[in-house]
Design a protein around this motif. Structure first.
Motif, PDB file in Angstrom:
ATOM      1  N   ARG A 233       0.820  -1.208   0.000  1.00 23.28           N
ATOM      2  CA  ARG A 233       0.000   0.000   0.000  1.00 23.28           C
ATOM      3  C   ARG A 233       0.858   1.265   0.000  1.00 23.28           C
ATOM      4  O   ARG A 233       0.373   2.343  -0.309  1.00 23.28           O
ATOM      5  N   GLY A 234       2.117   1.153   0.322  1.00 23.70           N
ATOM      6  CA  GLY A 234       2.986   2.332   0.277  1.00 23.70           C
ATOM      7  C   GLY A 234       3.740   2.632   1.544  1.00 23.70           C
ATOM      8  O   GLY A 234       4.469   3.632   1.599  1.00 23.70           O
ATOM      9  N   ALA A 235       3.617   1.795   2.567  1.00 22.55           N
ATOM     10  CA  ALA A 235       4.384   2.027   3.789  1.00 22.55           C
ATOM     11  C   ALA A 235       5.875   1.913   3.467  1.00 22.55           C
ATOM     12  O   ALA A 235       6.297   0.989   2.782  1.00 22.55           O
ATOM     13  N   PRO A 236       6.687   2.846   3.951  1.00 31.16           N
ATOM     14  CA  PRO A 236       8.113   2.818   3.618  1.00 31.16           C
ATOM     15  C   PRO A 236       8.858   1.707   4.352  1.00 31.16           C
ATOM     16  O   PRO A 236       8.504   1.342   5.467  1.00 31.16           O
ATOM     17  N   VAL A 237       9.880   1.168   3.700  1.00 30.64           N
ATOM     18  CA  VAL A 237      10.800   0.215   4.337  1.00 30.64           C
ATOM     19  C   VAL A 237      12.089   0.982   4.589  1.00 30.64           C
ATOM     20  O   VAL A 237      12.972   1.042   3.740  1.00 30.64           O
ATOM     21  N   GLU A 238      12.172   1.587   5.757  1.00 29.05           N
ATOM     22  CA  GLU A 238      13.245   2.534   6.039  1.00 29.05           C
ATOM     23  C   GLU A 238      14.343   1.970   6.931  1.00 29.05           C
ATOM     24  O   GLU A 238      15.371   2.615   7.120  1.00 29.05           O
ATOM     25  N   SER A 239      14.118   0.804   7.491  1.00 29.33           N
ATOM     26  CA  SER A 239      15.074   0.301   8.467  1.00 29.33           C
ATOM     27  C   SER A 239      15.523  -1.108   8.140  1.00 29.33           C
ATOM     28  O   SER A 239      14.811  -1.866   7.452  1.00 29.33           O
ATOM     29  N   ALA A 244      14.608  -6.908   7.224  1.00 29.21           N
ATOM     30  CA  ALA A 244      14.917  -8.262   7.682  1.00 29.21           C
ATOM     31  C   ALA A 244      13.657  -9.050   7.951  1.00 29.21           C
ATOM     32  O   ALA A 244      13.528 -10.218   7.557  1.00 29.21           O
ATOM     33  N   GLY A 245      12.683  -8.452   8.630  1.00 32.89           N
ATOM     34  CA  GLY A 245      11.443  -9.155   8.922  1.00 32.89           C
ATOM     35  C   GLY A 245      10.637  -9.464   7.683  1.00 32.89           C
ATOM     36  O   GLY A 245       9.975 -10.492   7.602  1.00 32.89           O
ATOM     37  N   LEU A 246      10.709  -8.570   6.698  1.00 30.64           N
ATOM     38  CA  LEU A 246       9.962  -8.757   5.459  1.00 30.64           C
ATOM     39  C   LEU A 246      10.647  -9.727   4.507  1.00 30.64           C
ATOM     40  O   LEU A 246      10.049 -10.167   3.527  1.00 30.64           O
ATOM     41  N   GLY A 247      11.916 -10.030   4.774  1.00 31.05           N
ATOM     42  CA  GLY A 247      12.645 -10.936   3.893  1.00 31.05           C
ATOM     43  C   GLY A 247      13.178 -10.269   2.649  1.00 31.05           C
ATOM     44  O   GLY A 247      13.451 -10.948   1.647  1.00 31.05           O
ATOM     45  N   ARG A 248      13.393  -8.972   2.703  1.00 30.33           N
ATOM     46  CA  ARG A 248      13.892  -8.217   1.543  1.00 30.33           C
ATOM     47  C   ARG A 248      15.426  -8.194   1.598  1.00 30.33           C
ATOM     48  O   ARG A 248      16.033  -7.317   2.207  1.00 30.33           O
ATOM     49  N   VAL A 249      16.031  -9.184   0.959  1.00 30.93           N
ATOM     50  CA  VAL A 249      17.472  -9.398   1.082  1.00 30.93           C
ATOM     51  C   VAL A 249      18.263  -8.206   0.557  1.00 30.93           C
ATOM     52  O   VAL A 249      19.217  -7.743   1.198  1.00 30.93           O
ATOM     53  N   GLY A 250      17.878  -7.691  -0.597  1.00 31.63           N
ATOM     54  CA  GLY A 250      18.603  -6.567  -1.174  1.00 31.63           C
ATOM     55  C   GLY A 250      18.562  -5.345  -0.282  1.00 31.63           C
ATOM     56  O   GLY A 250      19.591  -4.680  -0.057  1.00 31.63           O
ATOM     57  N   ASP A 251      17.381  -5.024   0.248  1.00 29.13           N
ATOM     58  CA  ASP A 251      17.255  -3.872   1.147  1.00 29.13           C
ATOM     59  C   ASP A 251      18.061  -4.093   2.427  1.00 29.13           C
ATOM     60  O   ASP A 251      18.688  -3.171   2.944  1.00 29.13           O
ATOM     61  N   ALA A 252      18.030  -5.328   2.938  1.00 29.09           N
ATOM     62  CA  ALA A 252      18.785  -5.630   4.153  1.00 29.09           C
ATOM     63  C   ALA A 252      20.278  -5.429   3.934  1.00 29.09           C
ATOM     64  O   ALA A 252      20.976  -4.836   4.762  1.00 29.09           O
ATOM     65  N   ALA A 253      20.784  -5.916   2.807  1.00 25.67           N
ATOM     66  CA  ALA A 253      22.208  -5.747   2.514  1.00 25.67           C
ATOM     67  C   ALA A 253      22.565  -4.280   2.352  1.00 25.67           C
ATOM     68  O   ALA A 253      23.643  -3.831   2.775  1.00 25.67           O
TER      69      ALA A 253
END
Length: 361
Positions: A233-239, A244-253
Motif C-alpha cells: 500500500r505504500g508504507a516505507p521500508v526505512e530500516s 529483515a522481517g519482510l525478507g527483503r534481502v537486497g534492502d537488508a544488505a
C-alpha cells in the motif's frame, strides 16, 4: 471460574468469581496461578513459580478480577457494578463485538457523541478501539465478520482515528492494537481493518504512542502477510529491521552497513522469527550473536532459536545450530529450552532436529 461477566452484572457475581479464583489457586490450579502472574502487580516481571498461594487472600483475588475487567481497583469495579443507570458506551461496545451493526447505527444516530466517547474502565478506550480486539476486556476481544463495515460506520460517525487509550502500560492507537491482535488476523480481516483506518487518515506510527510503526508491530507479532500488505500500500521500508522481517534481502544488505547495534539486534530477531535464512546468514556474518536474547518488544524472553523453532522454520533452525547457537538457553517466562518449546508445541520435526544436535530435555 469465569471472566466474561456482562456489564449488567451485580457486584455479588464478581465477588463469587474472585472466591472461585482464590479457591482454584489454593487447590493448585495452573490456570489460576497464571491469572495471578499476569494480572497481580506483585508478580509483574516474575515467573509463575513466584505466585505463592499461601501469601494471597480474597483481596488479592478481587484485584485480579478487577484487572481482568479493566478496572484499576476492586473499588472501581464495585462503583461500576453499583451504578444501575444506563451505560450506552457499554451497550455499544457489546454491539460492536457481536457484529450488531443495525443496533450500533441506531445508537450513534440517537447519540452522536458516542463515536468519540470514552470508556470508564481504566484503558479509557473509544469504541473504535474495540474493533482491534486487543487491550480491552478479554471477553470482548472478538472480530465479527462485518467488522470492517462496523469500523467504517464508527469513522464516518466521527470517531477519532488515532485516539490514544491506556493499554499495556502505554498509550495505544487503534492501529497499534489492531496489527498486534490475533482475532482480526484469524478472521482474515486484519489488513482490511487497517485499510479502513488508513482511508480515514490513520498514521502508520500513531502520534503520542511509543509503539513502533505498523509494519514493525505486525512483524513482531508474527503477521508477515499484514506487514507485506502495508508495504504494497505504500508504507516505507526505512530500516534494516523492517527489511529483515519482510525478507527483503537486497534492502537488508543495503541498510546493514549504516545500521546501529540495536537495529541489527532487532533485525536478527525478526529474520529468525519469520524464517529468512539468507538474512540471518547476512547478520551472523556481520557479527550478530545468535545466543543473545531478543530485544525488548520483540519477544525479549526468548532467543532467535526459540522463535525459529516455534514458527517451524527448519532452514533457520538448522542454520543457527550450525553456527553454534546454544541449545540449553531457557526463556525467561516459561523456563523452556528450544527443545522444550518444540515438545510443548508438538513440533516433532523441530524436536528431532534439536535432539540430533545434542539438545536434551
Amino acid at each position: 471460574m469465569r471472566d466474561d461477566l456482562p456489564y449488567t452484572t451485580p457486584l455479588g457475581a464478581y465477588d463469587a468469581e474472585a472466591e472461585a479464583l482464590l479457591a482454584a489457586l489454593k487447590a493448585g490450579d495452573d490456570d489460576a496461578r497464571w491469572r495471578f502472574k499476569w494480572a497481580h502487580p506483585r508478580y509483574r516481571g516474575e515467573k509463575v513459580e513466584a505466585v505463592d498461594p499461601g501469601a494471597l487472600d480474597l483481596s488479592d483475588a478481587r484485584l485480579v478480577v478487577a484487572h481482568g475487567y479493566a478496572f484499576e481497583s476492586w473499588a472501581d469495579l464495585a462503583a461500576f457494578a453499583a451504578d444501575e443507570g444506563p451505560k450506552p458506551f457499554e451497550a455499544a461496545a457489546d454491539a460492536i463485538v457481536a457484529g450488531k451493526l443495525a443496533t450500533l447505527r441506531t445508537m450513534l444516530q440517537a447519540d452522536p457523541a458516542l463515536a468519540r466517547a470514552r470508556s470508564t474502565r481504566r484503558h479509557r478506550a473509544t469504541l473504535l478501539h474495540y474493533i482491534a480486539a486487543n487491550g480491552v476486556e478479554g471477553y470482548r476481544q472478538k472480530t465479527p465478520p462485518n467488522a470492517v463495515e462496523i469500523a467504517r460506520v464508527l469513522l464516518e460517525s466521527g470517531a477519532e482515528v488515532d485516539a490514544l487509550a491506556d493499554m499495556y502500560e502505554q498509550k495505544c492507537t487503534t492501529m497499534s492494537m489492531l496489527v498486534s491482535s490475533s482475532p482480526p488476523h484469524a478472521a482474515g480481516l486484519q489488513f482490511a481493518l487497517a485499510e479502513a483506518l488508513l482511508d480515514h487518515g490513520a498514521a502508520y506510527r500513531g502520534p503520542g504512542t511509543e509503539w513502533q510503526s505498523a509494519v514493525l508491530t505486525a512483524l513482531a507479532f508474527g503477521f508477515l502477510d499484514t506487514a507485506q500488505a502495508f508495504v504494497r500500500r505504500g508504507a516505507p521500508v526505512e530500516s534494516l529491521a523492517a527489511a529483515a522481517g519482510l525478507g527483503r534481502v537486497g534492502d537488508a544488505a543495503r541498510l546493514l552497513p549504516q545500521a546501529g547495534e540495536e537495529e541489527r539486534h532487532v533485525a536478527l530477531a525478526l529474520a529468525a522469527q519469520h524464517g529468512h535464512a539468507e538474512i540471518v546468514t547476512l547478520l551472523l556474518e556481520a557479527g550478530e550473536d545468535p545466543d543473545r536474547y531478543n530485544p525488548p518488544k520483540f519477544h525479549a524472553h526468548s532467543t532467535p532459536l526459540h522463535q525459529a523453532v516455534w514458527a517451524d522454520h527448519e532452514g533457520v533452525v538448522r542454520l543457527l545450530i550450525a553456527r553454534g547457537a546454544r541449545l540449553d538457553l531457557r526463556d525467561t517466562i516459561f523456563d523452556g529450552t528450544p527443545l522444550g518449546w518444540a515438545l510443548h508445541g508438538k513440533k516433532d520435526e523441530m524436536a528431532e532436529i534439536l535432539r540430533r544436535a545434542g539438545a536434551q530435555e
